[in-house]
Design a protein around this motif. Structure first.
Motif, mmCIF file in Angstrom:
data_model
loop_
_atom_site.group_PDB
_atom_site.id
_atom_site.type_symbol
_atom_site.label_atom_id
_atom_site.label_comp_id
_atom_site.label_asym_id
_atom_site.label_seq_id
_atom_site.Cartn_x
_atom_site.Cartn_y
_atom_site.Cartn_z
ATOM 1 N N GLU A 1 9.872 3.518 -2.916
ATOM 2 C CA GLU A 1 8.444 3.245 -2.228
ATOM 3 C C GLU A 1 7.590 1.996 -1.467
ATOM 4 O O GLU A 1 6.951 2.781 -0.541
ATOM 5 N N THR B 1 1.081 1.384 -5.103
ATOM 6 C CA THR B 1 1.506 -0.023 -4.952
ATOM 7 C C THR B 1 2.542 -0.203 -4.055
ATOM 8 O O THR B 1 2.719 -1.541 -4.017
ATOM 9 N N GLY B 2 3.494 0.699 -3.419
ATOM 10 C CA GLY B 2 4.647 -0.067 -2.004
ATOM 11 C C GLY B 2 3.743 -0.549 -1.078
ATOM 12 O O GLY B 2 3.733 -1.562 -1.111
ATOM 13 N N ALA C 1 2.881 6.078 -5.762
ATOM 14 C CA ALA C 1 3.737 5.284 -5.065
ATOM 15 C C ALA C 1 3.539 4.641 -3.955
ATOM 16 O O ALA C 1 3.652 2.604 -3.822
ATOM 17 N N ARG C 2 2.497 5.348 -3.529
ATOM 18 C CA ARG C 2 1.763 4.391 -1.983
ATOM 19 C C ARG C 2 1.538 3.215 -1.912
ATOM 20 O O ARG C 2 1.063 2.129 -1.159
#
Length: 498
Positions: free
Chosen positions: A84, A151-152, A148-149
């Motif tokens: 991620e 959160t990462g 995911a982008r």
């Protein structure tokens, strides 16, 4: 201190810890950020509360806060998935550096022109509140199914931006004028580079050692992992680099190295992280004096509005637009710049250095964090739904615990199939494990049996997989791939990277 006094102290500490643990459950059910609950416990124990404890040591608070932050960053790094972080590493780094610079400048201007603070005080406040809090971000975001982008990016930003902010706050809190801003930028870049290099080196050597040395007891692995993380911080700080960045990067490398007894290590780190948060917030609550906050509420609200509605959105847009991040994700990340205990801890730096009006700076930051944490944290899930950014239906990750068999040059993998795993309904032969790896035992509903190639796996099954040393990593990758992609994993492009 007598034994009687020690017993009383232990009784009080255990009672506070039990209340705080119960508060975790209350906050998770109500949506109220746990930060406020812990701060409230500290305030109630303080001189204006029912406890009547008089505590005013900014030095002790700063030391305890730094120690707690090391543990929290270590726990966050251990839980950060490289798959991620890797696609957003560049954008998160820009947000944590250039974005911080934009936020500091805009917030300081608002504090100077709207509230009337002197430039040094305004710059200190701008720097202090520009750091997103790792504990708040990790605890809130991991309960929301975001892309995911997003959160990462937010997790990496919260792990990276503590380092430049600490340098800025120390520089602004030093006696005398701040001259040669380009030298300050060079110092920040150098400290970040040193901290990153040390963190990566310590994390790599530590993970290599833990994977190739069988410790005599499984309980030693969590202790060893945390010791390596703390070593990274100490080495980074002693090397005149950023210890906070070093501990986060080292922990992230350890967390993605598939270490032995990983679920136990992860659980230990989470528990230690909660203890660090609880202790840190309670001490910060003790340090504040509520009857002194009245005159600083309005300035805190004004500065918080500038930070939340102007500075944070500008920093996000200016940092992420060149990377092509969609506007909906930018809008969510603008609102998700969560503040927590870190800004309050950093506000003790000018107090320790004797900066004029440092107590007022601390009070303003305290009120700002409480008010905007109360507003931002509970409304973040609502905003994610409004922007249609929630992700549903993603396959659950597979729980794999590894124990090295040093004398046999092999590994024993304990695999738990969770709800939502696409390994459900797959036959043993369809796992297509590499030669040198085999499922030797299945535990289902409390009963164990040796599986056949045609045995169909079910949710809740526990598998024991024996793998030789050369194919251990390939076997785990294959198991994770099937858990995410089903029996056709590999043919459909599904891989087992974490």
């Amino acid at each position: 201190m007598t034994v009687h006094h020690l017993n009383q102290l232990l009784l009080v500490c255990s009672a506070v810890l039990l209340v705080a643990v119960a508060a975790v459950r209350i906050s998770s059910r109500s949506g109220l950020p746990s930060l406020l609950v812990y701060l409230g416990i500290g305030v109630l124990m303080g001189q204006d509360g029912i406890g009547g404890i008089h505590f005013d040591s900014a030095e002790v608070t700063q030391v305890m806060g730094y120690a707690a932050l090391v543990v929290i960053l270590a726990e966050g790094g251990l839980g950060t998935k490289w798959k991620e972080i890797r696609p957003v590493l560049s954008s998160a780094s820009v947000l944590a550096t250039a974005g911080v610079a934009i936020s500091v400048g805009v917030t300081a201007a608002g504090a100077h022109y709207l509230v009337g603070l002197e430039w040094r005080q305004a710059l200190i406040i701008g720097a202090v509140v520009s750091s997103t809090d790792a504990a708040a971000v990790f605890s809130v975001l991991r309960r929301i199914p975001l892309p995911a982008r997003v959160t990462g990016t937010l997790e990496a930003e919260s792990g990276f931006n503590d380092a430049p902010v600490v340098i800025l706050v120390v520089a602004f809190s030093t006696a005398g004028p701040v001259e040669h801003w380009y030298l300050l930028l060079g110092e920040i870049a150098l400290e970040l580079a040193i901290g990153a290099a040390i963190g990566i080196a310590v994390g790599w050597f530590g993970s290599w050692g833990l994977r190739h040395v069988a410790l005599p007891a499984s309980g030693l692995y969590p202790i060893a992992v945390l010791a390596i993380a703390v070593t990274a911080y100490a080495a980074g700080a002693l090397g005149h680099g950023s210890g906070f960045l070093a501990v986060y990067l080292a922990s992230m490398m350890l967390g993605n190295a598939r270490l032995p007894h990983w679920p136990a290590t992860r659980g230990f780190a989470e528990g230690l992280g909660w203890i660090a948060q609880i202790g840190m917030f309670v001490v910060l609550g003790l340090l504040v004096t509520p009857h002194e906050l009245g005159d600083d509420i309005w300035p805190a609200v004004v500065i918080g509005l500038v930070l939340t509605m102007v500075a944070r959105p500008l920093s996000v847009v200016g940092s992420l637009t060149p990377f092509g991040v969609p506007w909906r994700e930018q809008a969510l990340m603008s609102w998700a710049g969560l503040r927590g205990a870190v800004p309050i801890i950093l506000a003790t730096i000018p107090m320790v250095n004797g900066v004029d009006a440092s107590r007022r700076i601390f009070n303003i930051v305290f009120v700002l964090v409480v008010v905007y944490t109360l507003v931002q944290g509970p409304t973040l899930p609502w905003l994610a739904r409004l922007l249609r950014l929630g992700e549903q239906g993603e396959a659950s990750d597979l729980g794999i615990e590894s124990a090295p068999l040093e004398r046999l040059r092999g590994h024993l993998l304990s695999v738990t199939i969770p709800e939502g795993s696409r390994m459900h309904g797959v036959e043993i032969s369809e796992l297509r494990l590499p030669p040198g790896a085999a499922v030797t035992l299945v535990v289902r509903e409390g009963e164990s049996f040796v599986p056949l190639p045609t045995t169909v796996l079910r949710r809740g099954d526990e598998l024991l997989v024996v793998a030789t040393d050369p194919v251990r990593d390939a076997a785990e990758r294959r198991l994770r791939a099937v858990a995410h992609g089903g029996k056709l994993a590999g043919w459909l492009g599904t891989n087992g990277s974490r």
